[in-house]
Write an enzyme that holds these catalytic residues in place. Structure first.
Site, PDB file in Angstrom:
ATOM      1  N   ASN A  83       0.827  -1.186   0.000  1.00 53.52           N
ATOM      2  CA  ASN A  83       0.000   0.000   0.000  1.00 53.52           C
ATOM      3  C   ASN A  83       0.878   1.259   0.000  1.00 53.52           C
ATOM      4  O   ASN A  83       2.102   1.179  -0.028  1.00 53.52           O
ATOM      5  CB  ASN A  83      -0.955  -0.026   1.202  1.00 53.52           C
ATOM      6  N   HIS A 113      23.143   1.721  12.275  1.00 50.55           N
ATOM      7  CA  HIS A 113      24.327   2.515  12.570  1.00 50.55           C
ATOM      8  C   HIS A 113      24.910   2.062  13.898  1.00 50.55           C
ATOM      9  O   HIS A 113      24.189   1.562  14.763  1.00 50.55           O
ATOM     10  CB  HIS A 113      23.963   4.004  12.661  1.00 50.55           C
ATOM     11  N   GLY A 140      -0.532  -1.500   8.652  1.00 50.58           N
ATOM     12  CA  GLY A 140      -0.045  -0.138   8.476  1.00 50.58           C
ATOM     13  C   GLY A 140       0.822   0.364   9.617  1.00 50.58           C
ATOM     14  O   GLY A 140       0.596   0.034  10.775  1.00 50.58           O
ATOM     15  N   THR A 163      11.416  -6.444  16.375  1.00 48.87           N
ATOM     16  CA  THR A 163      12.838  -6.304  16.703  1.00 48.87           C
ATOM     17  C   THR A 163      13.573  -7.631  16.730  1.00 48.87           C
ATOM     18  O   THR A 163      14.794  -7.646  16.854  1.00 48.87           O
ATOM     19  CB  THR A 163      12.996  -5.646  18.083  1.00 48.87           C
TER      20      THR A 163
END
Length: 189
Positions: A83, A113, A140, A163
């Protein structure tokens, strides 16, 4: 070892390397052309996506705006839909299986990083591959972070931040994402 090979191997690399800059500029040109191509020219949009991605199935539909870093590190299965405003940072490979659907404003991020300020301030980056199995639905505003693998038949709730890796047949929700339900396939009963 080139900076590109370091990047793909998950090692610290310099994102300002000339080869990597050239690859990113190419991806920007293709995504810009895709994002500005009229809805009345769907075949042109599909051709641009096929040029952009490392691999994509035939049944492919992405709503603009779509953004990525390189494109060539993205490998999509059959029957893929994303989407509006999907972002895939593909400094490492992103593999997404068949029959996957992505909600609006989803982010899939292989790039990261260092946590130490000195190398981070020098521009050092690293990336870890992301794998998403078949039959997944990502709601979403969900985010999938570097190095995560998602099994088959997984639903990721809207706004979830994934995660760590999860196996098959689960619903994930929350920040950080956790299993909130196990899925039993009614077709196999």
């Amino acid at each position: 070892m080139s900076e590109k090979l370091k990047m793909l191997a998950g090692k610290p690399y310099n994102p300002f390397d000339k080869e990597l800059l050239k690859l990113r500029v190419n991806a920007r040109k293709l995504t810009e052309a895709f994002n500005t191509t009229s809805i009345s020219k769907l075949s042109n949009r599909k051709k641009l996506l096929k040029q952009l991605f490392g691999r994509a199935g035939e049944n492919l539909f992405i709503e603009p705006n779509f953004q990525c870093d390189y494109g060539v590190n993205i490998h999509l299965g059959e029957n893929f839909y994303a989407n509006y405003n999907c972002v895939i940072l593909d400094a490492a490979e992103v593999k997404i299986g068949d029959n996957c659907f992505i909600g609006p404003q989803v982010g899939i991020y292989t790039s990261s990083h260092p946590i130490e300020p000195s190398p981070r301030n020098q521009g050092v980056q690293f990336a870890k591959a992301i794998n998403i199995g078949d039959n997944c639905w990502i709601g979403g505003h969900a985010s999938i972070l570097p190095g995560v693998s998602i099994g088959h038949n997984v639903v990721i709730a809207a706004g979830a931040v994934v995660t760590k890796s999860f196996s098959d047949n689960v619903v994930l929700a929350g920040n950080p994402a956790r299993i909130v339900k196990h899925i039993k396939d009614v077709e196999t009963e």
